[in-house]
Design an enzyme around this catalytic site. Structure first.
Site, PDB file in Angstrom:
ATOM      1  N   GLU A 165      23.305  64.378 -25.714  1.00 55.49           N
ATOM      2  CA  GLU A 165      24.592  63.690 -26.081  1.00 55.49           C
ATOM      3  C   GLU A 165      25.427  63.477 -24.628  1.00 55.49           C
ATOM      4  O   GLU A 165      26.501  63.923 -24.572  1.00 55.49           O
ATOM      5  CB  GLU A 165      25.286  64.550 -27.194  1.00 55.49           C
ATOM      6  CG  GLU A 165      24.689  64.429 -28.435  1.00 55.49           C
ATOM      7  CD  GLU A 165      25.567  64.909 -29.516  1.00 55.49           C
ATOM      8  OE1 GLU A 165      26.589  65.407 -29.251  1.00 55.49           O
ATOM      9  OE2 GLU A 165      24.956  65.164 -30.727  1.00 55.49           O
ATOM     10  N   GLU A 373      19.176  66.236 -34.394  1.00 54.08           N
ATOM     11  CA  GLU A 373      20.254  66.908 -34.670  1.00 54.08           C
ATOM     12  C   GLU A 373      20.545  66.145 -36.094  1.00 54.08           C
ATOM     13  O   GLU A 373      20.976  65.019 -36.140  1.00 54.08           O
ATOM     14  CB  GLU A 373      21.686  67.088 -34.213  1.00 54.08           C
ATOM     15  CG  GLU A 373      21.416  68.151 -32.738  1.00 54.08           C
ATOM     16  CD  GLU A 373      22.628  68.186 -32.057  1.00 54.08           C
ATOM     17  OE1 GLU A 373      23.625  68.068 -32.556  1.00 54.08           O
ATOM     18  OE2 GLU A 373      22.431  68.737 -30.907  1.00 54.08           O
TER      19      GLU A 373
HETATM   20  C1  GBH Z   1      26.489  67.980 -31.887  1.00 49.22           C
HETATM   21  O1  GBH Z   1      27.647  67.319 -31.281  1.00 49.22           O
HETATM   22  C2  GBH Z   1      26.355  69.054 -30.651  1.00 49.22           C
HETATM   23  O2  GBH Z   1      25.222  68.282 -29.874  1.00 49.22           O
HETATM   24  C3  GBH Z   1      26.212  70.249 -31.197  1.00 49.22           C
HETATM   25  O3  GBH Z   1      26.325  71.080 -29.986  1.00 49.22           O
HETATM   26  C4  GBH Z   1      27.262  70.473 -32.121  1.00 49.22           C
HETATM   27  O4  GBH Z   1      27.604  71.716 -32.533  1.00 49.22           O
HETATM   28  C5  GBH Z   1      26.881  69.685 -33.314  1.00 49.22           C
HETATM   29  O5  GBH Z   1      27.064  68.132 -32.912  1.00 49.22           O
HETATM   30  C6  GBH Z   1      28.236  69.793 -34.444  1.00 49.22           C
HETATM   31  O6  GBH Z   1      29.463  69.476 -33.922  1.00 49.22           O
HETATM   32  O7  GBH Z   1      35.460  63.048 -33.264  1.00 49.22           O
HETATM   33  O8  GBH Z   1      36.133  62.864 -35.638  1.00 49.22           O
HETATM   34  O9  GBH Z   1      35.697  60.791 -34.223  1.00 49.22           O
HETATM   35  C7  GBH Z   1      28.303  66.114 -31.993  1.00 49.22           C
HETATM   36  C8  GBH Z   1      29.378  65.700 -31.312  1.00 49.22           C
HETATM   37  C9  GBH Z   1      30.714  64.948 -33.519  1.00 49.22           C
HETATM   38  C10 GBH Z   1      31.065  63.965 -31.066  1.00 49.22           C
HETATM   39  C11 GBH Z   1      31.312  63.676 -34.092  1.00 49.22           C
HETATM   40  C12 GBH Z   1      31.510  62.563 -32.110  1.00 49.22           C
HETATM   41  C13 GBH Z   1      32.925  62.151 -33.917  1.00 49.22           C
HETATM   42  C14 GBH Z   1      33.551  62.340 -34.956  1.00 49.22           C
HETATM   43  N1  GBH Z   1      29.992  64.485 -32.366  1.00 49.22           N
HETATM   44  N2  GBH Z   1      32.154  63.021 -33.209  1.00 49.22           N
HETATM   45  S1  GBH Z   1      35.290  62.422 -34.436  1.00 49.22           S
END
Ligand code: GBH
Length: 469
Positions: A165, A373
């Site tokens: 990511e 994921e």
């Molecule tokens: C992943 O990130 C990671 O790779 C992992 O380490 C983590 O634990 C897992 O997901 C769960 O979070 O910010 O409300 O607009 C995901 C990160 C989540 C970033 C959703 C963008 C957008 C929603 N992403 N986010 S918001």
């Protein structure tokens, strides 16, 4: 109707080093930006840190045995850069590498296929002090580190992933500042995005040089399934802008060897992109063996100026920060998509995953896809008898796996699925308050208890049959 997945499909769970390992000062490991960030008051909920996490560093063999008992056939983990190359430069620490060699051997012994990710956000602090991802040199340091890990584990790991990511590293780390290193500079965020792309390309080259021919090289992105709130030209333009900043800023150079022209225009008031040098795009467009897709929830956007949505249904897409992770897109408003939400407040919508799988199978027709994921946080609690029941998580997984199956039936070449996460762990800025695990962890005793979703998922992994919900 139950549906079947093909034999050989990878059924795994996923984790990341800083979220599970603990042992942050052992065997010469130096701090990463996440050690610094989590120890800075106010950055992580409840003041939580990864100092102990779920003590996986000391429980690795037991954790692998647990995976084997569940019945999964693959495991995606990440290597902690400062554990194997403290300070991010110079020679490797043998004992750091030994931990991962032992982990891989434990996995192989149980017939579990390892997927190794080189970078899941834990940059050695010393490299950040020298400027971090906004500096070009960090990309070269990353390629050196990739070479070190490949030299040590290339005889036994076939599937390699450069970055996890990069959007989060660039735009949450340097833009909104809700992730480490917590900087809030839109130009630094764009520079970071490019140097992450370059680091990916240089590391991919280093891996190819170092690894046997059978090795597979990949990257995991978190593409945004972004929709326009209406079909108005202004809302469609908002969608285009976010698609550029969330998705095409990475996939265009990686898959096609160019930056999107509209992105350069949208950001021209911030930067002329002169940090992109002559050969960079050829390096970044390194042929991949698969593309990793991480998916949780879709986004809905509109033009901020045009929007007639009530303010309560609108947000600026900044999360907890007053700073934007979307450089040059101040004119865009974010809206909560309709539907039920998980404990993160993220809307449950498997169609977003279907759409992304179809999009990338069209955009890169010969490139196999892996869902690296997918999963959900719920406020799980043990019952009186100690068991943990999480029917909502089973429903979430079922819905998304049905979408995966539908995409495959419609032609998407999907090779595997990795549930985030194997076990409850340090959920970054949310600390230990949010539980994504299929396995419950008691943070006082470190006892592991498979939730009902873990049993359900193990059965699916063993049979390849997705039952009716
Ligand atoms: C992943 O990130 C990671 O790779 C992992 O380490 C983590 O634990 C897992 O997901 C769960 O979070 O910010 O409300 O607009 C995901 C990160 C989540 C970033 C959703 C963008 C957008 C929603 N992403 N986010 S918001």
């Amino acid at each position: 109707m139950s549906v079947s997945f093909p034999p050989g499909f990878l059924w795994g769970t996923a984790t990341a080093a800083y979220q599970i390992e603990g042992a942050v000062r052992e065997d010469g490991r130096t701090p990463s930006i996440w050690d610094t960030f989590s120890h800075t008051p106010g950055k992580v909920e409840n003041g939580d840190t990864g100092d102990v996490a779920v003590d996986h560093f000391h429980r690795r063999t037991q954790d692998v045995r647990l995976m084997a008992e569940l019945g999964v056939n693959a495991y995606r983990f990440s290597v902690s850069w400062p554990r194997v190359q403290p300070t991010g430069r110079g020679p490797a620490v043998q004992r750091g590498l030994d931990f991962y060699r032992g982990l891989v051997d434990d996995l192989l012994e149980h017939g579990i296929t390892p997927l190794l990710t080189l970078y899941h956000w834990d940059l050695p602090q010393e490299l950040e002090t020298a400027g971090g991802w906004p500096e070009r040199d960090t990309a070269h340091r990353f390629a050196d580190y990739a070479r070190i890990v490949a030299e040590a584990l290339g005889d036994r790991v076939v599937r390699w992933t450069t970055l996890n990511e990069p959007w989060c590293s660039a735009f949450l780390g340097y833009g909104s500042g809700v992730h480490a290193p917590g900087r809030t500079d839109p130009v630094a965020a764009l520079r970071a995005a490019h140097h992450l792309n370059l680091g990916h390309g240089l590391a991919a080259q280093a891996l190819r040089t170092q690894l046997p021919a059978r090795a597979q090289v990949s990257v995991s992105i978190n593409p945004s399934a972004v929709r326009a709130r209406t079909e108005s030209p202004a809302d469609l333009d908002a969608r285009r802008r976010i698609d550029a900043l969330a998705n095409r800023v990475f996939t265009d150079p990686m898959l096609h060897g160019s930056y999107p022209a509209d992105l350069l225009t949208d950001t021209e008031r911030l930067t002329d992109w002169s940090f992109v040098h002559g050969d960079d795009l050829a390096v970044i467009r390194h042929p991949l063996d698969s593309l990793g897709i991480n998916y949780y929830s879709p986004s809905v956007v509109s033009s901020a100026t045009d929007s007639d949505a009530p303010a309560s249904e609108r947000n600026d897409g900044h999360g907890a920060s007053e700073h934007s992770p979307w450089p040059g897109a101040d004119s865009v408003a974010f809206h909560q998509p309709p539907g039920d939400v998980t404990e993160m407040g993220w809307t449950i919508d498997p169609t977003g995953l279907y759409d992304l799988l179809m999009r990338y199978s069209r955009e890169a027709p010969r490139l196999p896809l892996v869902i690296t994921e997918n999963g959900a946080a719920y406020p799980d609690k043990p019952a009186a008898d100690g068991s943990v029941h999480d029917p909502e998580r089973i429903r979430y997984l079922h819905g998304h796996l049905s979408a995966v199956h539908r995409a495959m039936a419609d032609g998407a070449d999907v090779r595997g699925y990795f549930l985030w996460s194997l076990m409850d762990n340090f959920e970054w800025a949310y600390g230990y308050g949010k539980r994504f695990g299929a396995v419950y962890v008691d943070y006082d005793t470190q006892a592991r208890t498979p939730k009902s979703s873990a049993r359900w998922y193990g059965e699916l992994a063993r049979t390849g049959v997705l039952p009716d919900c």
